[in-house]
Write an enzyme that holds these catalytic residues in place. Structure first.
Site, mmCIF file in Angstrom:
data_model
loop_
_atom_site.group_PDB
_atom_site.id
_atom_site.type_symbol
_atom_site.label_atom_id
_atom_site.label_comp_id
_atom_site.label_asym_id
_atom_site.label_seq_id
_atom_site.Cartn_x
_atom_site.Cartn_y
_atom_site.Cartn_z
ATOM 1 C CG ASP A 1 82.810 82.968 76.032
ATOM 2 O OD1 ASP A 1 82.080 83.948 75.934
ATOM 3 O OD2 ASP A 1 82.699 82.129 76.944
ATOM 4 C CG HIS A 2 84.201 86.893 77.723
ATOM 5 N ND1 HIS A 2 84.281 86.815 79.087
ATOM 6 C CD2 HIS A 2 82.913 86.640 77.410
ATOM 7 C CE1 HIS A 2 83.094 86.533 79.574
ATOM 8 N NE2 HIS A 2 82.246 86.422 78.581
ATOM 9 C CB CYS B 1 82.363 77.970 78.922
ATOM 10 S SG CYS B 1 83.170 79.587 78.937
ATOM 11 C CE1 TYR C 1 80.202 87.927 74.528
ATOM 12 C CE2 TYR C 1 80.301 88.946 76.692
ATOM 13 C CZ TYR C 1 80.136 87.827 75.896
ATOM 14 O OH TYR C 1 79.916 86.607 76.477
ATOM 15 C CG HIS D 1 77.959 79.094 80.378
ATOM 16 N ND1 HIS D 1 78.803 79.437 81.407
ATOM 17 C CD2 HIS D 1 78.553 79.535 79.243
ATOM 18 C CE1 HIS D 1 79.867 80.063 80.909
ATOM 19 N NE2 HIS D 1 79.736 80.138 79.600
ATOM 20 C CG HIS E 1 80.709 79.621 75.347
ATOM 21 N ND1 HIS E 1 80.182 80.317 76.417
ATOM 22 C CD2 HIS E 1 79.755 79.617 74.393
ATOM 23 C CE1 HIS E 1 78.950 80.714 76.114
ATOM 24 N NE2 HIS E 1 78.664 80.297 74.903
HETATM 25 C C1 DNO Z 1 81.036 83.579 79.976
HETATM 26 C C2 DNO Z 1 79.855 83.888 79.146
HETATM 27 C C3 DNO Z 1 78.616 83.935 80.048
HETATM 28 C C4 DNO Z 1 77.430 83.210 79.477
HETATM 29 C C5 DNO Z 1 76.290 82.934 80.421
HETATM 30 C C6 DNO Z 1 75.325 81.915 79.842
HETATM 31 O O1 DNO Z 1 81.782 82.663 79.833
HETATM 32 O O2 DNO Z 1 79.805 82.965 78.136
HETATM 33 O O3 DNO Z 1 78.296 85.258 80.283
HETATM 34 O O4 DNO Z 1 76.913 83.935 78.427
HETATM 35 O O5 DNO Z 1 76.737 82.475 81.635
HETATM 36 O O6 DNO Z 1 74.186 81.791 80.591
HETATM 37 MN MN MN Z 2 81.262 81.099 78.193
#
Ligand code: DNO
Ligand code: MN
Length: 350
Positions: A309-310, A235, A323, A197, A264
């Protein structure tokens, strides 16, 4: 493309039953959260988790994350024993049918934000980052960082920051090389793709080194071991916090080379200075052209995992910032809609 959703286990207020009701949802992304970092995840715990997820009608093929112990990132003598434990976790996960393991190589802090509940004009809340505010934080005066305040005892944090004084970007990179050269062959044998990531945000922070920030960094990491088992979690929210990152070109390149195992999808509104806040997934809401990102995945034949993702906190929902259920569910449906749109226009042209 397989659509997945992150779930934090039985304590997560967002239940598997609710996740199952999101249209087009196939799989769960999760981890075992109570095994201390550096120890092997027991076979029975993995089997129980898989059983719970499958009983809810979902698949369990992606783990996020198997965290990397700080001693491995620091290159301490204890690292080889810790890497062996990591390898055993991979063997155990592979035997249970897990296909992708997401991890990161960020020193001390994973993601960093300066506000976990910034108010948006529509009345929703989101995570945000102000570069000047972050730069003004002096960690030697104790830890006051949103989301991390309870994570380290003051003396623990001081010792860790002290250890990192000897680790610059090149040293950290060499420690990643050492880790991947041992771990990737084991992942290959276990049917697992390791997926790093990016740094979030993609800039040095608190004087700590950062090595997963842009195209050149990703290229260099993939070259450490030239194998699909050494791949990326791409991501858009993390990399999108630097406007110099051309996300669509990066997806075309790395997905085209078959080196993105896990996508992501998240939008951010980013300024030239590197301040940003998270937004709804829709292209028009942020700086990421989500339509073009999804098109790039489709046109490069992406067959890995997507996850929204978020999200923002909307409709009065409370819980773990970023989340909640609602905005991530809207994101999943929007992403599936973009995918269907590209797939159908492409089919009609043929
Ligand atoms: C943010 C999330 C992160 C992710 C970790 C993976 O973009 O996706 O919190 O889960 O960095 O190790
Ligand atoms: Mn991410």
């Amino acid at each position: 493309m397989k659509m997945t959703f992150r779930w934090y286990g039985s304590d997560d207020p967002v239940s598997l039953a609710f996740i199952r009701q999101i249209p087009g949802m196939e799989g769960i992304v999760t981890a075992i959260y109570d095994v201390p970092v550096g120890q092997t995840w027991p076979v029975e715990r993995i089997a129980a988790l898989k059983q719970t997820i499958e009983a809810a009608g979902l698949t369990f093929e992606v783990v996020e994350s198997v965290p990397v112990h700080e001693d491995i990132k620091l290159g301490k003598p204890s690292r080889d024993r810790l890497i062996e434990n990591y390898c055993q976790t991979l063997r155990n996960l592979g035997a249970a049918g897990v296909k992708v393991v997401c991890y990161n190589f960020m020193p001390v802090f994973d993601w960093t934000r300066t506000d976990l509940a910034m108010a948006l004009p529509d009345g929703s809340n989101c995570l945000s980052f102000d570069a000047a505010e972050a730069d003004a934080i002096d960690l030697s005066k104790g830890l006051s960082l949103p989301g991390w305040d309870a994570s380290y005892k003051p003396e623990e944090l001081a010792a860790l920051l002290d250890d990192y004084k000897a680790v610059d970007e090149e040293k950290l990179f060499q420690n990643l090389v050492h880790f991947l050269k041992i771990v990737v062959p084991v992942a290959e044998e276990s049917g697992i793709r390791m997926a790093i990531h990016p740094d979030d945000p993609p800039r040095p922070i608190f004087g700590l080194p950062r090595i997963v920030k842009n195209r050149a960094d990703l290229e260099r990491i993939l070259a450490i071991v030239d194998s699909p088992a050494n791949s990326l979690t791409f991501c858009t929210g993390s990399l999108g916090a630097d406007l110099k990152n051309d996300l669509v070109a990066m997806v075309r390149e790395f997905s085209g080379r078959g080196r993105i195992a896990f996508a992501h999808l998240r939008n951010v509104k980013t300024s030239e200075r590197g301040d940003f806040h998270e937004t709804a997934h829709l292209s028009s809401e942020g700086s990421v052209d989500m339509g073009e990102v999804v098109r790039a995945y489709f046109e490069t034949g992406f067959d890995g995992y997507f996850r929204p993702d978020h999200g923002r906190m909307i409709w009065g929902e409370t819980g773990k910032p970023g989340y909640g259920l609602y905005d991530r569910a809207l994101g999943a449906v929007y992403l599936n809609g973009l995918w269907e749109g590209v797939a159908k226009t492409t089919a009609a042209k043929q």
